[in-house]
Scaffold this active site. Structure first.
Site, short mmCIF file in Angstrom:
data_model
loop_
_atom_site.label_atom_id
_atom_site.label_comp_id
_atom_site.label_asym_id
_atom_site.label_seq_id
_atom_site.Cartn_x
_atom_site.Cartn_y
_atom_site.Cartn_z
CD GLN A 191 -2.78 -1.10 2.53
OE1 GLN A 191 -2.82 -2.14 3.17
NE2 GLN A 191 -3.41 -0.02 2.94
CG PHE A 222 -8.47 -5.76 3.75
CD1 PHE A 222 -9.66 -5.14 3.34
CD2 PHE A 222 -8.07 -6.91 3.10
CE1 PHE A 222 -10.42 -5.68 2.32
CE2 PHE A 222 -8.83 -7.46 2.07
CZ PHE A 222 -10.01 -6.85 1.68
CD GLU A 226 -0.99 2.81 6.75
OE1 GLU A 226 -2.13 2.36 6.99
OE2 GLU A 226 -0.58 3.89 7.18
NE ARG A 304 -7.77 7.08 11.61
CZ ARG A 304 -8.45 8.04 10.98
NH1 ARG A 304 -9.71 8.29 11.30
NH2 ARG A 304 -7.88 8.76 10.05
NE ARG A 336 -12.88 -1.84 4.77
CZ ARG A 336 -13.41 -2.55 3.78
NH1 ARG A 336 -13.35 -3.86 3.80
NH2 ARG A 336 -13.99 -1.96 2.76
CG PHE A 338 -5.25 3.44 11.38
CD1 PHE A 338 -4.35 2.64 10.70
CD2 PHE A 338 -4.74 4.56 12.04
CE1 PHE A 338 -2.98 2.95 10.65
CE2 PHE A 338 -3.38 4.87 12.00
CZ PHE A 338 -2.51 4.07 11.30
CB THR A 434 -4.53 10.95 12.92
OG1 THR A 434 -3.56 9.91 12.92
CG2 THR A 434 -5.93 10.35 12.89
CB ALA A 503 -6.22 7.53 6.21
CD GLU A 706 -9.65 3.27 7.27
OE1 GLU A 706 -9.53 4.46 6.91
OE2 GLU A 706 -8.94 2.76 8.14
#
Ligand code: MTE
Ligand code: HPA
Ligand code: MOS
Length: 751
Positions: A191, A222, A226, A304, A336, A338, A434, A503, A706
Site C-alpha cells: 500500500q 486492508f 501499509e 485514532r 480497516r 485503524f 491523523t 485512511a 473504512e
C-alpha cells in the site's frame, strides 16, 4: 458502470506479483524465522543449510550493507534479527535458491543457539511491567472529576476486543531486479511504495533515486500492507542487490499468517455517568493496546482510538487514556478502521451496560446523545455538516425500527429454541491521516497524440476501485468516453514521496490531484480550440462528449482532431499536479486541533437469529442509512460498504486469533481461523443519504473505505440481546469475538 478490473479478474488475466512473467535467471527466497518469542541469539549455524542442492546464498543481518532498520514512526525494528529475538515469526535469515522448494528445505536446516528469556503476551501485564511503546496519551474535555456528582447512574466495566487477520487474497509478495548503476527495481504488493523505496534504500545504503518501486495492483491490503509489505520487499531487494540476479519472495499463506501482525487486540476499562433522562454526563476510559514487539504503526493507531472514543455522541466530560503495550507477539498493525473500531466498541459497551442498569433500550441512550451540529469532539474539532441525526432518523422511518423491535419481541415470546436480537449502531469516522503531513498526493496526466489518456497517481488499487474513480474523474473533466482513460501502475519514478493508500483517503487525495492536473490541460485545450476556431476568447469553449462546443453550439472539431492539432502546435499535453488537504492541523502538546477534513456518518440496524441449542447464529439483515456525500460511483461505494460490514461482523463474531502460552499462533490456517463467507453474509439494505454533498471531498463525495466497517460492532450487541432472551440470568460481558462457542457456554450459565 463496472469496476474495470472485474472482467480481467474473472478471466484470471489480472496480474498480481506472482503472475508476472518470470525473468531470466530468477532466484527464489525463503525466510528463516524465530521459533521462540523472546530470547537472544548466541550463534547462527548455516553449514547444513548451505549444502542443500540449488542454494545460492544465505543472508543474515551481517550481510546488510546499510542500516538494519525498518521502523517508521520509531526506529525499533530490525529487518533481520541481530541478537535480540522478540516474537515467533521474526525474520532471522533469507535463503536464496534456484527454486522455492530448495530454498524452503535449506531454511529448515538452519540452526540457532539461543538463550530464552521470559515473554509477555498480555497488554495489561506489559503495562504493569512498564513495557510501553510510547508514553500514554490522554484526551480530555470538561472535567470528569467534578461530573460524577451530577450523575444519577454511574456504570463501570471492562470491554475487550480481539485481533483480526487481514487475509488479503494475495499474500505478501515482491520481486526485485538489479538495474544498471547498482540500483534496484522492486515490484511489491504494498500500500506504500514510498515506504518500500525509503526503507530499501536505507537497508542497502543507496540514495532513494536508486530504488524504484512499482505496484500494478495489490490483491487486498486492508491495512496489512501499509507498513508490513515493506520487509519482504526489502529482503528481496537485499538478495537481488547482493547476487545481481532477480529474486522473488512470496510468502506461503501459513507463513504470512504467522509472521505478520494483525488488528490490535485491546483491553479497556470504562466508567460512564448518566442522568435519569439518559443523557451521558461523563466518560472515563483507559485503553490497553497490545502492540506486539515493536512500534510499527501502533502509536498512530492508538491516537485514532482516542479520536473515535466517543463515536457519534456528544459527551461533555471526557478523560480517555491510551496505552500502547509492548508484548512478544508479531507487531500488530493497521487494519480497516485503524484503531477506531476498538475505541467505538468500548463506548457502545458502556452504553449497553448502562441501558441494562437503567432498564431501558440501549437505543434510547444512543439516540439521546447523538452529536448535534457544532458539537465539539474531545480533540477540539467541531462536528460540521453533521449528519448523525439525519441518518438515525431516516433509518428509524425507512426501516421501521420500532416494528423490528416489536417483531423481535413477538418472535422471542413465541419461540423457545430460537431467539432473535437487534441493535442499532451509529458511526462517525474522521477522514484524513491523523498525521497531518501525510495528507498529500500527486497525479501525472498525459494525453497521447491519438487522444488516449494515461494517469499515474499515488493511489494503489487493491480492490477498492480507486483506479476506476480516477478514470471517471478524468473522463468527466475532459468529457470523453471512459474507455479512452487508462490508469498506470503506481511507480515511485512517476509519483514521488507518496503517502500510503490508507485512511480511506486515496480517492479524495489522488482524485483531487487528478482533477487539478486534468483542469490544467483542459485550459490549454480550450485555448487551442479557440485558436483553431478563430476565436480570440476561449471562455465560450466547452468540451462535451468528445466534441468542442462554442457558445453551446456544436462545432466540427472533435477530441481527436483537437489533440492532434494541439500536439502539432506544440501545446503541452501533460500535467503534474499536487494536492494537500487544506485547513487541517493537530497540536499533540495540547491534544487539540482540527485533524480531519470532514467526518462520515451513518446508522445501521442489525438483526440476528440465534440457535440456542447449538450456540450458532445467523445475521438476518443489516439495514443502513449511510452518508456517502454525493457518491459518484454507487456500485463501488455500495460494494465497499457491504464488504466492510461483513468484515466488521467477522471481527466481532467468528474471527478468533489464538496463541498458545509460548506465543505460537494456533489459528494459522483457514481451517482454524474462520472468516465470513457467502452463507454468513446477511441481507444488506444500504440507503444513500440524500442532500449530503460534501464540499471537502472529490466531486462532493465522501470517503468510503473504512467507515462502514464499524456497523459490524452492532452485531455483537444484537447477539447479546438474543442470548438474554434465552437466559435471563445472563450477565452481560464485553469480550469480542462472540464466537458460537462463547455464546453456547454463556447461554446455559447461571450467575
Ligand atoms: N477494499 C478492498 N477490496 N480491498 C482492500 O484492501 N482496504 C480498505 C478499504 N477497502 C481494502 C478495501 C482500507 S483499510 C482502506 S484504508 C481503504 O480501502 C483504502 O482505499 P481508499 O483510500 O481508496 O478508500
Ligand atoms: N489512517 C491510516 N493510516 C495511517 C494513519 C491514519 O490515520 N496515519 C498514519 N497512517
Ligand atoms: Mo487502511 S487500515 O487505513 O489501510
Amino acid at each position: 458502470m463496472k469496476n474495470y478490473d472485474i472482467l480481467q479478474h474473472v478471466k484470471g488475466e489480472s496480474q498480481f506479483v506472482d503472475d508476472i512473467l518470470v525473468p531470466e535467471g530468477l532466484l527464489y527466497a525463503a525466510v528463516y524465522y524465530s521459533q521462540i518469542a523472546h530470547g537472544k541469539i548466541i550463534s547462527i549455524n548455516l553449514d547444513k543449510a548451505e549444502k542443500i542442492n540449488g542454494v545460492k546464498s544465505i543472508f543474515t543481518s551481517k550481510d546488510i550493507p546499510g542500516d538494519n532498520q525498518i521502523g517508521g514512526i520509531i526506529q525499533d525494528e530490525e529487518l533481520l534479527a541481530t541478537d535480540k529475538i522478540e516474537f515467533i515469526g521474526q525474520p532471522i535469515a533469507i535463503v536464496i535458491a534456484d527454486n522455492q522448494l530448495n530454498a524452503k528445505a535449506a531454511a529448515r536446516l538452519i540452526n540457532l543457539e539461543l538463550e530464552k528469556l521470559p515473554a509477555v503476551f498480555d497488554a495489561r501485564k506489559a503495562a504493569k511491567n512498564n513495557l510501553l511503546i510510547v508514553p500514554p496519551r490522554t484526551f480530555s474535555q470538561g472535567s470528569t472529576e467534578d461530573c460524577w456528582s451530577e450523575c444519577d447512574y454511574i456504570v463501570e466495566g471492562q470491554a475487550d476486543s480481539g485481533a483480526q487477520e487481514h487475509l488479503y487474497l494475495e499474500t505478501q509478495s515482491a520481486i526485485a531486479y538489479p538495474v544498471e548503476g547498482g540500483g534496484i527495481k522492486i515490484i511489491s504488493s504494498t500500500q506504500s511504495p514510498t515506504v518500500v523505496q525509503k526503507v530499501t534504500a536505507r537497508i542497502l545504503n543507496l540514495s532513494m533515486h536508486k530504488v524504484e518501486v512499482d505496484v500494478l495492483r495489490v490483491g487486498g491490503g486492508f491495512g496489512g500492507k501499509e507498513d508490513q509489505a515493506t520487509s519482504w520487499a526489502a529482503m528481496a531487494g537485499l538478495a537481488a542487490f547482493k547476487l545481481k540476479k532477480p529474486v522473488k519472495l512470496i510468502l506461503p499463506r501459513q507463513e504470512d499468517m504467522r509472521a505478520t501482525g494483525k488488528r490490535h487486540p485491546y483491553s479497556s476499562d470504562f466508567k460512564i455517568g448518566l442522568k435519569k433522562d439518559g443523557s451521558i454526563i461523563g466518560y472515563e476510559v483507559t485503553f490497553y493496546q497490545n502492540a506486539g514487539a515493536s512500534a510499527d504503526l501502533s502509536p498512530a493507531i492508538l491516537e485514532r482510538t482516542l479520536f473515535h472514543c466517543t463515536n457519534s455522541y456528544y459527551i461533555p466530560n471526557i478523560k480517555a487514556t491510551a496505552i500502547s503495550c509492548k508484548t512478544n507477539l508479531p507487531p500488530n498493525t493497521a487494519f480497516r478502521g485503524f484503531g477506531g473500531p476498538q475505541g467505538m466498541f468500548v463506548i457502545e459497551s458502556a452504553i449497553f451496560k448502562s441501558a441494562e442498569v437503567m432498564g431501558v433500550d440501549p437505543a434510547e441512550i444512543q439516540k439521546r446523545n447523538l452529536l448535534n451540529e457544532n458539537d465539539e469532539f474531545p480533540y477540539g474539532q467541531k462536528a460540521e455538516n453533521c449528519n448523525t441525526k439525519r441518518t438515525w432518523e431516516k433509518a428509524e422511518r425507512l426501516y421501521f425500527i420500532n416494528k423490528i423491535r416489536s417483531d423481535v419481541k413477538y418472535f422471542n415470546d413465541t419461540n423457545d429454541i430460537y431467539k432473535k436480537g437487534s441493535a442499532v449502531m451509529p458511526i462517525c469516522f474522521g477522514i484524513s491521516f491523523t498525521n497531518t503531513s501525510m495528507n498529500q498526493a500527486s497525479a501525472l496526466v498525459h494525453i497521447y497524440s491519438d487522444g488516449s489518456v494515461s494517469i499515474s497517481t499515488a493511489a494503489i488499487e487493491m480492490g477498492q476501485g480507486v483506479n476506476e474513480k480516477v478514470r471517471q474523474i478524468a473522463a468527466e473533466i475532459f468529457s470523453i468516453d471512459i474507455g479512452k482513460v487508462k490508469t498506470e501502475s503506481t511507480n515511485t519514478t512517476r509519483i514521488a514521496n507518496s503517502s500510503p493508500t490508507a485512511a480511506s483517503s486515496a480517492a479524495d487525495l489522488n482524485g483531487k490531484a487528478t482533477e487539478q492536473a486534468c483542469n490544467n490541460i483542459l485550459l490549454r485545450l480550450k485555448k487551442t480550440a479557440a485558436e483553431i476556431l478563430g476565436k480570440n476568447n476561449f471562455e465560450s469553449i466547452k468540451l462535451k462528449n468528445g466534441i468542442v462546443y462554442d457558445s453551446n453550439i456544436k462545432t466540427d472539431l472533435d477530441w481527436s482532431k483537437l489533440i492532434k492539432t494541439a500536439n502539432l502546435n506544440r501545446v503541452n499535453l501533460s500535467s503534474h499536479s499536487f494536492f494537500a488537504t487544506p485547513d487541517i492541523c493537530f497540536d499533540r502538546t495540547k491534544e487539540k486541533g482540527k485533524p480531519f477534513a470532514y467526518h462520515v456518518y451513518g446508522t445501521a440496524i442489525i438483526e440476528v437469529t440465534l440457535d440456542c441449542l447449538r450456540g450458532i447464529y445467523k445475521f438476518d439483515s443489516v439495514k443502513v442509512v449511510h452518508d456517502f456525500g454525493k457518491s459518484f460511483n454507487q456500485l463501488i461505494d455500495r460494494g465497499q460498504a457491504e464488504g466492510a460490514i461483513v468484515q466488521g461482523l467477522g471481527w466481532m463474531t467468528i474471527e478468533e486469533i489464538m496463541y498458545d502460552d509460548q506465543g505460537q499462533l494456533l489459528t494459522d490456517t483457514l481451517s482454524t481461523y474462520k472468516v465470513p463467507d457467502i452463507y454468513f453474509t446477511p441481507e444488506m439494505e444500504i440507503d444513500f443519504l440524500e442532500n449530503a454533498e460534501n464540499p471537502f471531498g472529490i466531486f462532493k463525495s465522501k470517503a468510503i473505505g473504512e467507515p462502514p466497517f464499524m456497523y459490524g460492532i452492532g452485531g455483537y450487541f444484537a447477539i447479546l440481546k438474543a442470548m438474554k432472551a434465552f437466559n435471563q440470568q445472563l450477565d452481560y460481558f464485553f469480550n469480542a469475538p462472540l464466537t458460537p462457542e462463547k455464546v453456547l457456554m454463556n447461554l446455559y450459565r447461571k450467575s
